[in-house]
Scaffold this active site. Structure first.
Site, short mmCIF file in Angstrom:
data_model
loop_
_atom_site.label_atom_id
_atom_site.label_comp_id
_atom_site.label_asym_id
_atom_site.label_seq_id
_atom_site.Cartn_x
_atom_site.Cartn_y
_atom_site.Cartn_z
N ASP A 150 14.24 2.60 7.24
CA ASP A 150 13.68 2.78 5.96
C ASP A 150 14.81 3.30 4.74
O ASP A 150 15.73 4.05 5.11
CB ASP A 150 12.69 3.86 5.95
CG ASP A 150 12.17 4.30 4.63
OD1 ASP A 150 11.04 3.61 4.22
OD2 ASP A 150 12.57 4.89 3.74
N SER B 5 5.75 5.49 -0.17
CA SER B 5 6.46 6.48 -0.14
C SER B 5 5.77 7.82 -0.17
O SER B 5 4.97 8.16 0.87
CB SER B 5 7.46 6.21 -1.28
OG SER B 5 8.61 7.18 -0.98
N HIS C 271 11.97 -0.57 1.45
CA HIS C 271 11.25 0.63 1.31
C HIS C 271 10.08 0.26 0.24
O HIS C 271 10.33 -0.58 -0.54
CB HIS C 271 11.97 1.78 0.59
CG HIS C 271 11.39 3.03 0.54
ND1 HIS C 271 11.16 3.85 1.51
CD2 HIS C 271 10.96 3.62 -0.86
CE1 HIS C 271 10.55 5.09 0.90
NE2 HIS C 271 10.32 4.85 -0.24
#
Length: 412
Positions: free
Chosen positions: A290, A194, A357
Site C-alpha cells: 500500500d 483509505s 492506494h
C-alpha cells in the site's frame, strides 16, 4: 487517447503521469495526506454531482470539526438499480493532535465551507455501464468526510473549538438517505477508501442492522487494511498516530465491543483486530504494498532521519534488495492479518502486488482496458462476482515483481 485530468485530489499534493506511472509532488505525511482520485482514463466528461448539506444535522450535533453541517453527493438509480444503494464513505487521513485538527478545520477535511460544490463520479461511482458494469444504475452516494476519525468520534475539545462528531455524521447521513428512499433498498453496499475504507469496516455490521433481513447487504473496504506494523526504525509510527486519534477524540466508547472487550482501544482502531468478527459479508480490496502505508507509516521521515528510504519511497524500482525484503515482510503481515477473515465463504478478497492506494475510486484501476488483474480478473469484475454471488472471490497475487498489470504510484 482522450484524457481528462479532472481533479487529482490530494492534500498538499500535485500529480502527473510519467512513463505510465502516477507521479505525486510533495506528500505531506505530517497532515496524513493520501491518494484519492487520479487519472480518469478515457473519460471526456465524467458525471459531476452536486453537494447536498444534510438538513437538520446541526440541530442533532452532527457537524464537521468547525461546526458546519456535513454533506453528501447523490446520483439516483434507475431501471434494475432503482432499489439498490451504494454508499461510499470518503477518505482523507486523520488528525491526531489538537494542532493538526485545528489546521484541518481550514480545509474540506474539516469544514463543509471548503468542500467542492461538485465532484466527479468515476470508478465504482460511474453512471456508465462501460465504466462500472455492475453498479452504474444504482443509487450512488458519497458521504463527505470532515471529522478526522473515520466517522467514529463523539466528543468536543473546548480549547481548540473542535467538534469530534463523526459518529453523529454517520448516523445523520444514514437517516437522511433512508428518507431519500434507502429504507426500501433490496440491495445495499457500504464502501469506502483509505480512512473511508477503515470506516466501512467499523460501521459494516451497524449498516446491515439498518435494513430488514430480506435486504442483501454487504461491505467493501478499499485500501483500508492499515496494519499495526513496525516501521523501518523498529518503532510503531501508525500505532502512535492512532493512539493520538483514539485519545483525542475519545473513540473507545464507540469502537466495536467485540474488540474492546479484550483489547485496548487503539488496537481496536486497527482493521486486523476487527475483520474476523464482522458478521456481514465483506470484501477487502488492497494493494499488498500500500503506497500510503509505505510513505507515511513504514518509512516516514521520523523513522528514517537520514533519508535512506527516500528513493525507494519515491519509486519502488529504486529499492535495494534489503528494502524489498522489508516490503515483502509487510506483505506477509497483511496476508497473516486476513487469514481468518478469508475462511468464511461469504467474504471476498482482492490483494494485488501493486504499489497503489484506493483502486475502486479511479477509473483506470476500477474498470478499463488495462486495469490491474489477478489471474486475469479485474477489480470491478471481482467485486461484482462476489457481491452478486456469481462466484467466490479470494484473489491473492504472487509477490512483487510478478504482476505487470499494476498501476504503480511513483512519487516525485
Amino acid at each position: 487517447m482522450k484524457v481528462l485530468w479532472g481533479f487529482c485530489v490530494f492534500v498538499f499534493v500535485m500529480c502527473k503521469w510519467v512513463n505510465g506511472f502516477l507521479e505525486l509532488d510533495e506528500l505531506n505525511v505530517t497532515e496524513v495526506a493520501y491518494v484519492e482520485e487520479g487519472y480518469h482514463g478515457d473519460i471526456v466528461q465524467p458525471l459531476m454531482v452536486g453537494l447536498t448539506l444534510i438538513p437538520g444535522a446541526v440541530a442533532k450535533g452532527a457537524v464537521c470539526l468547525d461546526g458546519t453541517p456535513p454533506g453528501y453527493h447523490i446520483h439516483h438509480g434507475y431501471g434494475s438499480g432503482a432499489n439498490s444503494w451504494l454508499i461510499q464513505l470518503e477518505g482523507g487521513g486523520w488528525c491526531n493532535t489538537v494542532r493538526n485538527c485545528v489546521y484541518r478545520k481550514t480545509s474540506r477535511r474539516g469544514s463543509s465551507k471548503f468542500m467542492e460544490k461538485e465532484i466527479p463520479f468515476v470508478g465504482i461511482l460511474s453512471n456508465k455501464a462501460e465504466e462500472n458494469p455492475d453498479f452504474f444504475n444504482w443509487n450512488r452516494v458519497k458521504l463527505r468526510y470532515c471529522d478526522g476519525a473515520s466517522f467514529s468520534g463523539d466528543s468536543y475539545h473546548k480549547e481548540g473549538a473542535l467538534q469530534f462528531r463523526g459518529k453523529r455524521i454517520w448516523l445523520a447521513g444514514m437517516e437522511e438517505l433512508m428518507h431519500k428512499g434507502m429504507h426500501s433498498a433490496k440491495q445495499a453496499l457500504l464502501s469506502g477508501c483509505s480512512a473511508g475504507g477503515l470506516a466501512s469496516i467499523l460501521h459494516c455490521d451497524e449498516f446491515a442492522e439498518m435494513f430488514p433481513r430480506t435486504t442483501k447487504v454487504k461491505c467493501l473496504s478499499d485500501a483500508g487494511m492499515f496494519l499495526d506494523a513496525f516501521d523501518v526504525s523498529g518503532g510503531h509510527t501508525l500505532r502512535n498516530m492512532y493512539g493520538g486519534i483514539v485519545s483525542l477524540q475519545q473513540l473507545g466508547k464507540n469502537l466495536p465491543r467485540t474488540c474492546t472487550n479484550h483489547l485496548d482501544a487503539t488496537s481496536c482502531f486497527f482493521p486486523q483486530n476487527l475483520i474476523a468478527s464482522i458478521k456481514t459479508p465483506m470484501f477487502i480490496l488492497n494493494a499488498a504494498y500500500d503506497a500510503w502505508q509505505v510513505q507515511a507509516s513504514l518509512a516516514p521521515p521520523s523513522a528514517d532521519p537520514h533519508g535512506y528510504w527516500n528513493e525507494c519511497k519515491k519509486n519502488h524500482a529504486r529499492c535495494t534488495s534489503a528494502q524489498i525484503q522489508f516490503l515483502q515482510n509487510f506483505r506477509n503481515q497483511m496476508l497473516k492479518a486476513i487469514k481468518n477473515f478469508a475462511r468464511p465463504k461469504q467474504n471476498g478478497l482482492f490483494i494485488n502486488s501493486c504499489f497503489a492506494h484506493c483502486q475502486s475510486e479511479r477509473q483506470d484501476t476500477w474498470f478499463s482496458d488495462n486495469a490491474p488483474v489477478v489471474k486475469n480478473k479485474g477489480i470491478a469484475l471481482a467485486v461484482g462476482d462476489w457481491y452478486f454471488d456469481r462466484t467466490g472471490v479470494k484473489e491473492i497475487d504472487c509477490p512483487y515483481p510478478c504482476d505487470k498489470s499494476c498501476h504503480n504510484l511513483v512519487f516525485k
